[in-house]
Design a protein around this motif. Structure first.
Motif, mmCIF file in Angstrom:
data_model
loop_
_atom_site.group_PDB
_atom_site.id
_atom_site.type_symbol
_atom_site.label_atom_id
_atom_site.label_comp_id
_atom_site.label_asym_id
_atom_site.label_seq_id
_atom_site.Cartn_x
_atom_site.Cartn_y
_atom_site.Cartn_z
ATOM 1 N N LEU A 70 29.475 42.327 24.620
ATOM 2 C CA LEU A 70 28.974 42.313 25.994
ATOM 3 C C LEU A 70 29.820 43.226 26.867
ATOM 4 C CD1 LEU A 70 26.878 41.052 27.893
ATOM 5 C CD2 LEU A 70 28.524 39.226 28.372
ATOM 6 N N GLY A 71 31.141 43.145 26.716
ATOM 7 C CA GLY A 71 32.025 44.018 27.481
ATOM 8 C C GLY A 71 31.783 45.488 27.193
ATOM 9 N N GLN A 72 31.603 45.836 25.916
ATOM 10 C CA GLN A 72 31.339 47.222 25.533
ATOM 11 C C GLN A 72 30.013 47.709 26.104
ATOM 12 O OE1 GLN A 72 34.458 48.512 24.145
ATOM 13 N NE2 GLN A 72 33.058 49.515 22.726
ATOM 14 N N ALA A 76 32.562 47.703 30.659
ATOM 15 C CA ALA A 76 33.397 46.820 31.461
ATOM 16 C C ALA A 76 34.615 46.383 30.651
ATOM 17 C CB ALA A 76 32.593 45.596 31.893
ATOM 18 N N THR A 77 35.548 45.743 31.326
ATOM 19 C CA THR A 77 36.745 45.237 30.655
ATOM 20 C C THR A 77 36.474 43.856 30.073
ATOM 21 O OG1 THR A 77 37.548 44.310 32.744
ATOM 22 C CG2 THR A 77 38.288 46.531 32.158
ATOM 23 N N SER A 78 37.132 43.565 28.973
ATOM 24 C CA SER A 78 37.002 42.242 28.370
ATOM 25 C C SER A 78 38.373 41.765 27.924
ATOM 26 C CB SER A 78 36.039 42.266 27.178
ATOM 27 O OG SER A 78 36.508 43.137 26.164
ATOM 28 N N PRO A 111 45.186 37.520 32.155
ATOM 29 C CA PRO A 111 44.016 37.973 31.396
ATOM 30 C C PRO A 111 42.679 37.580 32.010
ATOM 31 C CG PRO A 111 45.109 36.160 30.273
ATOM 32 C CD PRO A 111 46.008 36.562 31.396
ATOM 33 N N ILE A 112 42.704 36.724 33.035
ATOM 34 C CA ILE A 112 41.452 36.346 33.687
ATOM 35 C C ILE A 112 40.866 37.527 34.464
ATOM 36 C CG2 ILE A 112 42.439 35.546 35.870
ATOM 37 C CD1 ILE A 112 39.610 33.865 33.872
ATOM 38 N N PHE A 113 41.691 38.550 34.740
ATOM 39 C CA PHE A 113 41.225 39.712 35.493
ATOM 40 C C PHE A 113 40.537 40.694 34.554
ATOM 41 C CE2 PHE A 113 44.184 37.843 38.410
ATOM 42 C CZ PHE A 113 43.679 38.138 39.664
ATOM 43 N N LYS A 153 33.707 42.176 40.086
ATOM 44 C CA LYS A 153 32.342 41.913 39.626
ATOM 45 C C LYS A 153 31.891 43.067 38.753
ATOM 46 C CE LYS A 153 30.920 39.166 43.648
ATOM 47 N NZ LYS A 153 29.958 39.045 44.761
ATOM 48 N N PRO A 154 31.061 42.785 37.731
ATOM 49 C CA PRO A 154 30.591 41.467 37.299
ATOM 50 C C PRO A 154 31.727 40.646 36.697
ATOM 51 C CG PRO A 154 29.966 43.124 35.698
ATOM 52 C CD PRO A 154 30.562 43.862 36.859
#
Length: 331
Positions: A70-72, A76-78, A111-113, A153-154
């Motif tokens: 999903l991140g890829q 986005a970052t994961s 890591p929540i960021f 976001k997201p």
């Protein structure tokens, strides 16, 4: 096509674009999580509804691959947080460290960021650490030493639980479960998908090979666009009746909250747009009722002892509540 925020009802053209983009996201993620398109659709629906997902599943079913894919896909970052009994809230959210040169405290992000966060085995951490994560999920920001820090976001949290190992775990309280928009499981792949996975065993990281198909800003635009899907008052009455009946159902101690009803409407809007419609129909509500509502039930101890389940109680309610008859065009 322009996807700017709008307060007007979604047009049919926008609905068609939304459905096409939704399917491209699902199709890309499904390259890494084989044979689980329906689960992927629920995950993407959760993301575009501004919610978070709880996965209760066995080890080795592809939860990490799903989060990374999903991140890829979103460019986005994961991140992945392995929850353990000794994990502290600051290990999740971050901490302020004193800089002796500047004589100030500098915040170091945890890591929540990240845009897509996999909270692995969330029930192994202490209630205090669980609460820190759930607070970020609800508020969309971290407050450290009185200073707020937005996570961006997201933002979606995919939290996992292992249903077969309960020793040394802390069960999520019902009030915290209520903060997850959906709960589902990936499950083992079928025969055909398993053979396909084995055939490609040389490719160890399917998620890492994916190319992004959409930007984070476009995802935020889709979230805004989904909010503009039309919901007929009759459908709102239908959802309200379902929620009310869950509170009176036999064997149910606590039914669905208003938060659950709001979550079902948000998810149904996204689900409708994903099918190319700019209006919600009763089948959208019925199709999403179990993943959105079932985990919010609290059954009576006697009913649980007799083998009753939240899914069964919800199915009974859905069969008893007649859906509205929609007019042409959903309005």
């Amino acid at each position: 096509m322009t996807t700017a925020a709008t307060t007007e009802v979604m047009t049919q053209e926008q609905a068609a674009w939304f459905a096409e983009t939704f399917n491209r996201i699902v199709g890309n993620v499904a390259h890494a999580v084989l044979g689980k398109e329906n689960v992927v659709r629920l995950v993407v629906t959760t993301l575009l509804s501004g919610g978070h997902l709880l996965l209760e599943d066995y080890p080795g079913t592809g939860k990490t691959q799903l989060a990374r894919a999903l991140g890829q896909t979103l460019q986005a970052t994961s991140s992945r947080i392995q929850f353990t009994p000794d994990l502290l809230p600051s290990d999740v959210t971050g901490v302020s460290i004193f800089d002796p040169k500047a004589q100030t405290f500098e915040f170091h992000e945890g890591p929540i960021f990240a845009n897509v966060v996999l909270a692995d085995e969330i029930n192994r951490a202490s209630p205090k650490t669980q609460s820190a994560l759930l607070e970020v999920m609800e508020e969309g920001r971290v407050t450290v030493d009185g200073a707020p820090h937005g996570v961006g976001k997201p933002f979606i949290v995919l939290a996992t639980q292992n249903p077969i190992e309960q020793a040394g775990t802390y069960r999520l309280p019902e009030a915290q479960l209520d903060r997850f928009l959906m709960k589902t499981s990936i499950g083992y792949p079928d025969q055909a998908a398993t053979v396909q996975i084995l055939h490609g065993s040389a490719q160890r990281d399917r998620a890492g090979a994916l190319e992004p198909v959409i930007t984070g800003q476009a995802v935020s635009d889709m979230v805004t666009l989904a909010d503009s899907v039309h919901v007929d008052p009759a459908v709102l009455e239908y959802v309200s009746t379902i929620v009310g009946e869950t509170r009176r159902a036999p064997g149910v101690l606590v039914g669905v909250s208003v938060r659950g009803a709001l979550g079902l409407i948000r998810a149904a809007k996204t689900w409708a747009a994903a099918h190319g419609r700019n209006y919600v129909v009763p089948d959208d509500i019925k199709g999403l009722a179990e993943p959105v509502l079932a985990h919010r039930f609290v059954l009576e101890a006697e009913a649980e002892f007799e083998g009753a389940s939240a899914a069964d109680a919800l199915a009974s309610v859905l069969s008893d509540v007649a859906p509205p008859t929609m007019r042409s065009g959903g309005r």
